[in-house]
Enzyme design. Structure first.
Site, PDB file in Angstrom:
ATOM      1  N   HIS A 117       0.829  -1.204   0.000  1.00  0.00           N
ATOM      2  CA  HIS A 117       0.000   0.000   0.000  1.00  0.00           C
ATOM      3  C   HIS A 117       0.871   1.266   0.000  1.00  0.00           C
ATOM      4  O   HIS A 117       0.728   2.135  -0.868  1.00  0.00           O
ATOM      5  CB  HIS A 117      -0.919  -0.022   1.233  1.00  0.00           C
ATOM      6  CG  HIS A 117      -1.840   1.152   1.341  1.00  0.00           C
ATOM      7  ND1 HIS A 117      -3.163   1.083   0.964  1.00  0.00           N
ATOM      8  CD2 HIS A 117      -1.644   2.418   1.768  1.00  0.00           C
ATOM      9  CE1 HIS A 117      -3.729   2.264   1.157  1.00  0.00           C
ATOM     10  NE2 HIS A 117      -2.835   3.095   1.644  1.00  0.00           N
ATOM     11  N   GLU A 118       1.767   1.348   0.966  1.00  0.00           N
ATOM     12  CA  GLU A 118       2.580   2.565   1.090  1.00  0.00           C
ATOM     13  C   GLU A 118       3.551   2.702  -0.088  1.00  0.00           C
ATOM     14  O   GLU A 118       3.813   3.813  -0.541  1.00  0.00           O
ATOM     15  CB  GLU A 118       3.337   2.588   2.431  1.00  0.00           C
ATOM     16  CG  GLU A 118       2.441   2.516   3.679  1.00  0.00           C
ATOM     17  CD  GLU A 118       1.346   3.585   3.749  1.00  0.00           C
ATOM     18  OE1 GLU A 118       1.478   4.642   3.094  1.00  0.00           O
ATOM     19  OE2 GLU A 118       0.336   3.355   4.460  1.00  0.00           O
ATOM     20  N   HIS A 152       1.711   4.403  -2.814  1.00  0.00           N
ATOM     21  CA  HIS A 152       1.724   5.865  -2.623  1.00  0.00           C
ATOM     22  C   HIS A 152       3.075   6.435  -3.056  1.00  0.00           C
ATOM     23  O   HIS A 152       3.155   7.459  -3.725  1.00  0.00           O
ATOM     24  CB  HIS A 152       1.537   6.206  -1.138  1.00  0.00           C
ATOM     25  CG  HIS A 152       0.111   6.172  -0.657  1.00  0.00           C
ATOM     26  ND1 HIS A 152      -0.881   6.946  -1.224  1.00  0.00           N
ATOM     27  CD2 HIS A 152      -0.487   5.478   0.349  1.00  0.00           C
ATOM     28  CE1 HIS A 152      -2.038   6.735  -0.563  1.00  0.00           C
ATOM     29  NE2 HIS A 152      -1.824   5.835   0.383  1.00  0.00           N
ATOM     30  N   GLU A 195      -4.776   7.796  -3.107  1.00  0.00           N
ATOM     31  CA  GLU A 195      -5.221   6.528  -2.522  1.00  0.00           C
ATOM     32  C   GLU A 195      -5.468   5.496  -3.628  1.00  0.00           C
ATOM     33  O   GLU A 195      -5.305   4.292  -3.408  1.00  0.00           O
ATOM     34  CB  GLU A 195      -6.480   6.766  -1.677  1.00  0.00           C
ATOM     35  CG  GLU A 195      -6.878   5.620  -0.773  1.00  0.00           C
ATOM     36  CD  GLU A 195      -5.887   5.311   0.354  1.00  0.00           C
ATOM     37  OE1 GLU A 195      -4.929   6.069   0.548  1.00  0.00           O
ATOM     38  OE2 GLU A 195      -6.094   4.294   1.036  1.00  0.00           O
TER      39      GLU A 195
END
Ligand code: ZN
Length: 503
Positions: free
Chosen positions: A267-268, A271, A297
């Site tokens: 996820h990160e 980003h 997101e």
């Protein structure tokens, strides 16, 4: 002064702002990774001073009418494409900042840190009443903020605009209504008619070192550049950009749950790829800033869910995972593993929710926030209202406020953030569908571990543009459609009907 001189002067001022903001970002990172506890109070003073300086410098952008003159030139169509985008976006941010009196901004920041402490106390006591007086003040100030900023239909629009510039509740409501109408019965169908999935087969002991190595392999394969980034450990995973050449992510480790750190890392890193894909020579201007919170997101969720929970991804990575963790995975075949990591389970806690139930957590919060700001409900009624909605959407009973209305920190700093999470999921599905069209053998690239193809496409289509286009315009350019819930609904129905053996 000539137009090119005005632009040069603006860019110099924007660079100074960017230096200040990167300083604040590095202080923030340090606070969450290294800062000793005792440093907190002095640090809060430093950050609040620097934030005041940023606010002042934003207002100074129009000294001698610098920005006004450039905005006039923009309206007279005298600027080229890129400069026009810079002036449009800087004007947007400046106009918002100018409407808020400085003493209002500092009072809100002070109230926010008071609210943070009250929220922690309320959580420890499992009692919303400890937080209620602070939240009532936050609500009054948020309504005041909306009045300062101005709006046409709902005060919510004024606040939401800082997360999704240009988008309003009139566009958001139909997206969320469609989504809710699909999700509530679909989740019930999976639970009651689907072949049950047992995620317990994933239980085991996962040594930290092995997790670290595996996560690093995946992040690097995604294209996360470690020469221009770092991965550290923190209580709450986050990503932070100091500048496009220094983008840092964190994850957290749990030796009994492999997926906590893995999904946080993916996820990160998603980003971070966005930030690393911005143009560093535009640093300081909106062209080197992400389009919106929702678009940001979308990049994390696309990698975390559409890629990281897909069968092609695990076709490649499962043998690798078995090498790192022979126990328990040598005894579990890929098909069972794939089903287990995609188990759908209505739950009380947003951050633990699977990709099917997640958006309902957001819709619930959005409905409450909007009613609060519009004066339809009172802060005192929140726990009851929350619990009622959890029952209606998930069929669950909330045992206490900590597992209910007190679970998120967001309201300590105001309202309007939550929808970006769900929009991220919708945009992700819409963008991924376009990627599958544009890269016909995408699944086979992924199933052979070649993830860079996707990163390159995202970089070309999304990352490099920064705020050059508004999010809805960029989505239309990339996918040929306005923001829609259709692709998410299609993606979820197809994937989960197959997983749960439903026709
Ligand atoms: Zn995120």
């Amino acid at each position: 002064m000539s137009l090119p001189d005005l632009l040069t002067q603006l860019k110099q001022k924007l660079a100074e702002l960017a230096y200040l903001r990167s300083t604040i970002a590095i202080l923030d990172w340090d606070e969450q990774i290294y800062m000793p506890k005792k440093g907190a109070i002095s640090r809060a003073g430093t950050v609040s001073y620097l934030s005041g300086l940023v606010h002042q410098k934003v207002l100074d952008l129009d000294t001698d009418q610098l920005l006004t003159r450039l905005h006039d030139a923009l309206q007279a169509e005298k600027l080229d494409d890129l400069d026009a985008a810079i002036v449009r976006e800087v004007w947007h941010d400046y106009s918002r900042a100018k409407k808020l009196p400085l003493d209002f901004v500092t009072e809100f920041a002070r109230l926010s840190s008071e609210a943070h402490m009250a929220w922690e106390e309320a959580r420890a006591n499992e009692d919303f009443k400890n937080f209620q007086p602070c939240l009532e003040k936050i609500l009054v100030m948020s309504q005041q903020e909306a009045n300062y900023l101005g709006y046409t239909h709902s005060p919510y629009d004024a606040l939401f605009d800082s997360y999704e510039p240009g988008m309003t509740t009139q566009e958001l409501d139909p997206l969320f209504n469609e989504l809710r109408q699909f999700l509530v019965p679909f989740i019930q169908q999976l639970q009651h008619k689907g072949q049950p999935i047992d995620p317990k087969i994933l239980e085991g002991h996962y040594p930290l070192d092995e997790q670290l190595q595996f996560n690093l392999k995946v992040a690097q394969a995604m294209g996360f550049d470690l020469e221009g980034g770092r991965i550290d450990t923190s209580t709450h995973p986050f990503s932070i950009h100091i500048n496009p050449d220094d983008v840092r992510i964190t994850t957290r480790y749990n030796e009994s749950n492999l997926f906590e750190s893995l999904s946080a890392t993916i996820h990160e890193a998603g980003h971070a790829l966005y930030e690393q894909g911005l143009q560093s020579d535009q640093f300081g201007t909106p062209l080197a800033e992400a389009g919106s919170y929702g678009l940001h997101e979308s990049q994390s969720r696309l990698w975390e869910n559409m890629v990281g929970l897909s069968r092609p991804f695990w076709d490649y990575y499962y043998p690798e995972l078995q090498k790192h963790f022979p126990k328990p995975f040598n005894d579990i075949d890929l098909a069972d593993f794939y089903r287990a990591i995609n188990a759908v389970q209505p739950s009380l806690i947003r951050v633990e929710a699977d990709e099917v139930t997640y958006n309902l957590h957001i819709i619930l919060r959005y409905e409450i926030e909007k009613d609060l700001l519009e004066g339809q409900v009172k802060v005192a009624d929140l726990p009851a209202l929350w619990n009622e909605k959890v029952k209606e959407y998930f069929g669950l009973t909330v045992p206490n406020d900590t597992l209910g209305v007190l679970q998120d920190i967001h309201w300590t700093s105001g309202f309007g953030y939550f929808p970006s999470y769900a929009l991220g999921n919708l945009y992700a599905a819409q963008i991924y569908a376009a990627a599958e069209q544009a890269i016909p053998d995408l699944a086979s690239h992924i199933s052979t571990g070649q993830l860079l193809v996707l990163r390159e496409w995202l970089r070309q289509q999304i990352h490099q543009h920064g705020r050059r286009h508004r999010t809805s315009d960029l989505l239309k350019a990339v996918t040929g459609e306005d923001p829609s819930s259709r692709h998410f609904v299609d993606y979820i129905s197809k994937k989960y009907k197959a997983l749960y053996g439903l026709a």
